[in-house]
Design a protein around this motif. Structure first.
Motif, PDB file in Angstrom:
ATOM      1  N   ALA A 376      41.138  28.882  39.486  1.00 28.68           N
ATOM      2  CA  ALA A 376      40.281  28.438  40.620  1.00 28.68           C
ATOM      3  C   ALA A 376      40.859  28.670  41.831  1.00 28.68           C
ATOM      4  CB  ALA A 376      39.944  26.862  40.464  1.00 28.68           C
ATOM      5  N   ASP A 377      42.176  28.774  42.019  1.00 30.19           N
ATOM      6  CA  ASP A 377      42.657  29.368  43.529  1.00 30.19           C
ATOM      7  C   ASP A 377      42.479  30.773  43.782  1.00 30.19           C
ATOM      8  OD1 ASP A 377      44.092  29.000  45.608  1.00 30.19           O
ATOM      9  OD2 ASP A 377      46.012  28.916  44.800  1.00 30.19           O
ATOM     10  N   THR A 378      41.327  31.182  43.963  1.00 32.47           N
ATOM     11  CA  THR A 378      41.012  32.377  44.200  1.00 32.47           C
ATOM     12  C   THR A 378      41.458  32.848  45.509  1.00 32.47           C
ATOM     13  OG1 THR A 378      38.946  31.883  45.091  1.00 32.47           O
ATOM     14  CG2 THR A 378      39.043  32.369  42.788  1.00 32.47           C
ATOM     15  N   SER A 379      41.336  34.486  45.715  1.00 28.01           N
ATOM     16  CA  SER A 379      41.683  35.234  46.823  1.00 28.01           C
ATOM     17  C   SER A 379      40.508  36.320  47.051  1.00 28.01           C
ATOM     18  CB  SER A 379      43.243  35.849  46.562  1.00 28.01           C
ATOM     19  OG  SER A 379      43.432  36.374  47.765  1.00 28.01           O
ATOM     20  N   ASN A 380      40.025  36.358  48.581  1.00 32.62           N
ATOM     21  CA  ASN A 380      39.305  37.348  48.794  1.00 32.62           C
ATOM     22  C   ASN A 380      39.537  38.825  48.618  1.00 32.62           C
ATOM     23  OD1 ASN A 380      37.554  35.201  49.287  1.00 32.62           O
ATOM     24  ND2 ASN A 380      38.454  35.287  51.514  1.00 32.62           N
ATOM     25  N   LEU A 381      38.806  39.695  48.749  1.00 37.42           N
ATOM     26  CA  LEU A 381      39.085  41.260  48.674  1.00 37.42           C
ATOM     27  C   LEU A 381      38.571  41.610  49.934  1.00 37.42           C
ATOM     28  CD1 LEU A 381      38.798  42.148  45.007  1.00 37.42           C
ATOM     29  CD2 LEU A 381      41.061  41.599  46.171  1.00 37.42           C
ATOM     30  N   PRO A 382      39.198  42.529  50.776  1.00 38.97           N
ATOM     31  CA  PRO A 382      38.697  43.216  51.833  1.00 38.97           C
ATOM     32  C   PRO A 382      37.329  44.230  51.338  1.00 38.97           C
ATOM     33  CG  PRO A 382      41.097  43.604  51.875  1.00 38.97           C
ATOM     34  CD  PRO A 382      40.544  43.047  50.660  1.00 38.97           C
ATOM     35  N   ALA A 383      36.343  44.305  52.094  1.00 35.66           N
ATOM     36  CA  ALA A 383      35.140  44.885  51.487  1.00 35.66           C
ATOM     37  C   ALA A 383      35.578  46.149  51.462  1.00 35.66           C
ATOM     38  CB  ALA A 383      34.075  44.751  52.804  1.00 35.66           C
ATOM     39  N   LYS A 384      36.044  47.056  52.232  1.00 28.37           N
ATOM     40  CA  LYS A 384      36.402  48.243  52.193  1.00 28.37           C
ATOM     41  C   LYS A 384      37.465  48.560  50.774  1.00 28.37           C
ATOM     42  CE  LYS A 384      38.114  52.344  54.642  1.00 28.37           C
ATOM     43  NZ  LYS A 384      38.566  52.917  56.228  1.00 28.37           N
ATOM     44  N   TRP A 385      38.338  47.774  50.517  1.00 28.73           N
ATOM     45  CA  TRP A 385      39.258  47.895  49.322  1.00 28.73           C
ATOM     46  C   TRP A 385      38.334  47.855  48.398  1.00 28.73           C
ATOM     47  CZ3 TRP A 385      40.498  45.566  44.820  1.00 28.73           C
ATOM     48  CH2 TRP A 385      41.401  45.746  44.265  1.00 28.73           C
ATOM     49  N   TYR A 386      37.446  46.650  48.101  1.00 26.51           N
ATOM     50  CA  TYR A 386      36.814  46.473  47.121  1.00 26.51           C
ATOM     51  C   TYR A 386      35.620  47.467  46.637  1.00 26.51           C
ATOM     52  CZ  TYR A 386      33.020  44.124  44.001  1.00 26.51           C
ATOM     53  OH  TYR A 386      32.426  43.751  42.986  1.00 26.51           O
ATOM     54  N   SER A 387      34.995  47.967  47.523  1.00 25.83           N
ATOM     55  CA  SER A 387      34.104  49.145  47.367  1.00 25.83           C
ATOM     56  C   SER A 387      34.600  50.349  46.839  1.00 25.83           C
ATOM     57  CB  SER A 387      33.300  49.230  48.681  1.00 25.83           C
ATOM     58  OG  SER A 387      32.612  48.362  48.956  1.00 25.83           O
ATOM     59  N   TYR A 388      35.871  50.540  47.423  1.00 29.52           N
ATOM     60  CA  TYR A 388      36.549  51.897  46.750  1.00 29.52           C
ATOM     61  C   TYR A 388      36.875  51.734  45.440  1.00 29.52           C
ATOM     62  CZ  TYR A 388      39.926  55.626  47.079  1.00 29.52           C
ATOM     63  OH  TYR A 388      40.585  56.770  46.713  1.00 29.52           O
ATOM     64  N   PHE A 389      37.466  50.550  45.061  1.00 33.41           N
ATOM     65  CA  PHE A 389      37.774  50.401  43.796  1.00 33.41           C
ATOM     66  C   PHE A 389      36.795  50.540  42.887  1.00 33.41           C
ATOM     67  CE2 PHE A 389      39.634  46.804  40.849  1.00 33.41           C
ATOM     68  CZ  PHE A 389      40.508  47.832  39.972  1.00 33.41           C
ATOM     69  N   VAL A 390      35.599  49.630  42.984  1.00 42.29           N
ATOM     70  CA  VAL A 390      34.608  49.791  42.177  1.00 42.29           C
ATOM     71  C   VAL A 390      33.862  51.231  42.077  1.00 42.29           C
ATOM     72  CG1 VAL A 390      32.412  48.861  41.726  1.00 42.29           C
ATOM     73  CG2 VAL A 390      34.156  47.162  42.413  1.00 42.29           C
ATOM     74  N   GLU A 391      33.581  51.743  43.331  1.00 38.34           N
ATOM     75  CA  GLU A 391      33.003  52.991  43.167  1.00 38.34           C
ATOM     76  C   GLU A 391      33.689  54.215  42.732  1.00 38.34           C
ATOM     77  OE1 GLU A 391      30.964  53.407  47.194  1.00 38.34           O
ATOM     78  OE2 GLU A 391      30.138  51.403  46.691  1.00 38.34           O
ATOM     79  N   GLU A 392      34.985  54.352  43.347  1.00 37.67           N
ATOM     80  CA  GLU A 392      35.733  55.717  42.964  1.00 37.67           C
ATOM     81  C   GLU A 392      36.459  55.360  41.476  1.00 37.67           C
ATOM     82  OE1 GLU A 392      35.405  58.089  44.723  1.00 37.67           O
ATOM     83  OE2 GLU A 392      34.304  57.237  46.222  1.00 37.67           O
ATOM     84  N   MET A 393      36.721  54.213  41.202  1.00 35.75           N
ATOM     85  CA  MET A 393      37.469  54.050  39.808  1.00 35.75           C
ATOM     86  C   MET A 393      36.724  53.625  38.640  1.00 35.75           C
ATOM     87  SD  MET A 393      41.058  52.859  41.340  1.00 35.75           S
ATOM     88  CE  MET A 393      41.811  53.696  42.789  1.00 35.75           C
TER      89      MET A 393
END
Length: 540
Positions: A376-393
């Motif tokens: 439950a102790d979550t952490s955010n992800l930068p929008a640019k990092w997240y989009s790259y991870f999802v779209e490119e990988m």
């Protein structure tokens, strides 16, 4: 979800041949079973409903009055919904989404989830004079205020007090990471240090929950020198941070500092989950002088090939990603709570409805559980990092393709990874399927060792202490074929994989043991805050 369920009816109207016949048979069976249930109830009373194996209806209260027929009606309806969804014959991605959401919808409508149809909650309310309902209402208000369902007693834990308590110190800090060096626990230590690259979507202290579960403490007790990255929890001002930043300012900097402080050019570096994927990318583009500071690389539940990313595939396709990108533009970060909610949906009964019923209908407070507190102790992800991870990988699956990506100005080729590599997967992992993880052994050029442990994404990997473990692991299978062939030829061993890994490190990165350092850090990198540092305490 409603759009996906609508596709079931749309597909029904267009389908001909065997699929339509199967649907017809499913509906006929459903109508027949329901008719038998109601007719049997009318003629024989309570005896009409079959026994259930569903734990949600295991209490005796479900066998009294109208509840047996209510429960059995639900079970028949849920089965018909799922069967029809599974036979929609849609394209693969759409079929997986429909089948998934049909199960979620079926679980959501269970009579156990609602006060008026849950005899256990009603019985408890009578026994307590309504106090259980008042307590449940207070629990609901508290959860609405904080924005998520409580899964553990959060007041029972405090990071740095009874979680993440292994002694150490932050010896380096920049905008993105803190690097923690831990105090040795033996008179002599192995001169090749272990550097941990945790996932940036969760806090690093899963490696150091408590003395009985801590992987970091165990390693120190075995005479290892241990360092770990603690990623910062990014806010909107860090939304433009990219994979280049996480590799250069995160992993590269951590390697430099660890090597300088330990005076070692034989670091054993370890990454878990998306930390392992980032480590893969970093090693693929790492300058030669920096790679020369490494001895081995270990990857826990990490993907290079995203052709089968497991159950989370239902959340990742172009339409869903494009819709979520609109939110990212406004918020600049992917909130950690969003990712936690998605993971909870993969096991909606255990992770959501179980706590809804217990917390709100029964008025109980969740018991203390350290792993659920960490979750439950979550952490955010930068929008640019997240989009790259999802779209490119995840979507394009480019990480495994030589030259398809460029990071830090260098074309990414995982075959540049010529270090000895240890790949660890878990047979019950629903986030990183072990067979997909196995494909990584063919995507690097160095010698590889693949190990499969029993357990899940967390319970099989970082929570696998050798003391009183019930886990087992497979090793030594033939790597020339596919994952199934490896498994058929592998040896099963009782216990934790941790000791096996330490033996592997000594075999592939022999290092002497000498007197432990007199102090943490050095003249350049002096101790700052005590472990677990300050970044891990930053909230969302």
């Amino acid at each position: 979800m409603s759009k996906d369920l609508f596709k079931l009816f749309e597909a029904m109207s267009k389908t001909e041949g065997p699929a339509f016949a199967e649907w017809t048979n499913t509906m006929l069976r459903y109508q027949s079973d329901m008719a038998k249930l109601w007719l049997g109830t009318a003629l024989h009373g309570e005896d009409a409903a079959d026994e259930t194996r569903d734990r949600r209806f295991g209490a005796e209260a479900w066998d009294e009055g109208i509840f047996p027929i209510l429960r059995h009606s639900y079970e028949l309806t849920a089965k018909a919904m799922v069967d029809m969804a599974d036979k929609a014959n849609l394209p693969d991605q759409e079929q997986q989404k429909l089948s998934f959401y049909a199960r979620v919808a079926a679980d959501n409508m269970a009579p156990s989830n609602f006060l008026l149809t849950n005899p256990e909650a009603q019985q408890l309310a009578k026994e307590t004079g309504g106090q259980s309902l008042l307590d449940g209402y207070q629990n609901l208000l508290a959860d609405l205020e904080k924005g998520y369902i409580s899964t553990t007693d959060e007041e029972a834990f405090e990071v740095g007090k009874n979680l993440a308590t292994t002694p150490g110190s932050v010896i380096f800090r920049n905008e993105l990471i803190e690097l923690i060096q831990y105090e040795p626990m033996t008179a002599k230590t192995r001169k090749a240090p272990i550097l941990i690259v945790p996932p940036c979507v969760n806090k690093f202290y899963i490696f150091d929950l408590n003395e009985k579960k801590s992987m970091i403490r165990y390693l120190l007790e075995q005479g290892q020198s241990v360092y770990t990255i603690a990623w910062r929890n990014p806010g909107p001002e860090m939304g433009d941070h990219s994979w280049d930043d996480y590799i250069e300012d995160g992993i590269f900097e951590a390697v430099k500092v660890t090597s300088a402080v330990s005076k070692s050019n034989a670091i054993d570096i370890l990454g878990w989950c998306n930390g392992g994927t980032m480590l893969t990318a970093a090693l693929a583009v790492m300058p030669k002088d920096l790679k020369a500071k490494l001895g081995t690389a270990t990857f826990l539940s990490s993907l290079i090939d995203f052709s089968d990313p497991g159950q989370i595939k239902v959340f990742i396709d172009q339409p869903q990603v494009e819709a979520y990108n609109q939110r990212l533009k406004a918020e600049k970060v992917a909130p950690g709570r969003d990712i936690a909610n998605a993971m909870a949906m993969l096991h909606v009964n255990e992770s959501i409805w179980n706590f809804v019923v217990s917390n709100y209908l029964m008025g109980k407070s969740p018991a203390p559980f350290d792993v659920l507190y960490w979750n439950a102790d979550t952490s955010n992800l930068p929008a640019k990092w997240y989009s790259y991870f999802v779209e490119e990988m995840y979507i394009a699956n480019k990480l495994k393709k030589p030259g398809a990506l460029t990071l830090c100005g260098v074309p990414v080729d995982t075959h540049n990874i010529d270090l000895p590599c240890y790949f660890l997967a878990a047979d019950g992992d629903h986030i990183v399927p072990w067979k997909t993880s196995f494909t990584a052994t063919k995507l690097v050029s160095g010698p590889t060792e693949f190990v499969l442990t029993t357990g899940g994404h967390v319970s099989g990997t970082v929570i696998n202490h050798p003391a009183k473990t019930r886990r087992k692991f497979w090793t030594g299978g033939k790597t020339g074929g596919d994952a199934d062939n490896w498994h058929e030829t592998a040896k099963l061993t009782d216990g934790s994989w941790w000791p096996h890994w330490l033996d592997w490190l000594d075999t592939h990165n022999a290092a002497e043991r000498g007197p432990k350092p007199k102090a943490l850090g050095n003249k350049t990198y002096t101790p700052m805050d005590p472990a677990p540092g300050t970044y891990v305490l930053e909230g969302v």
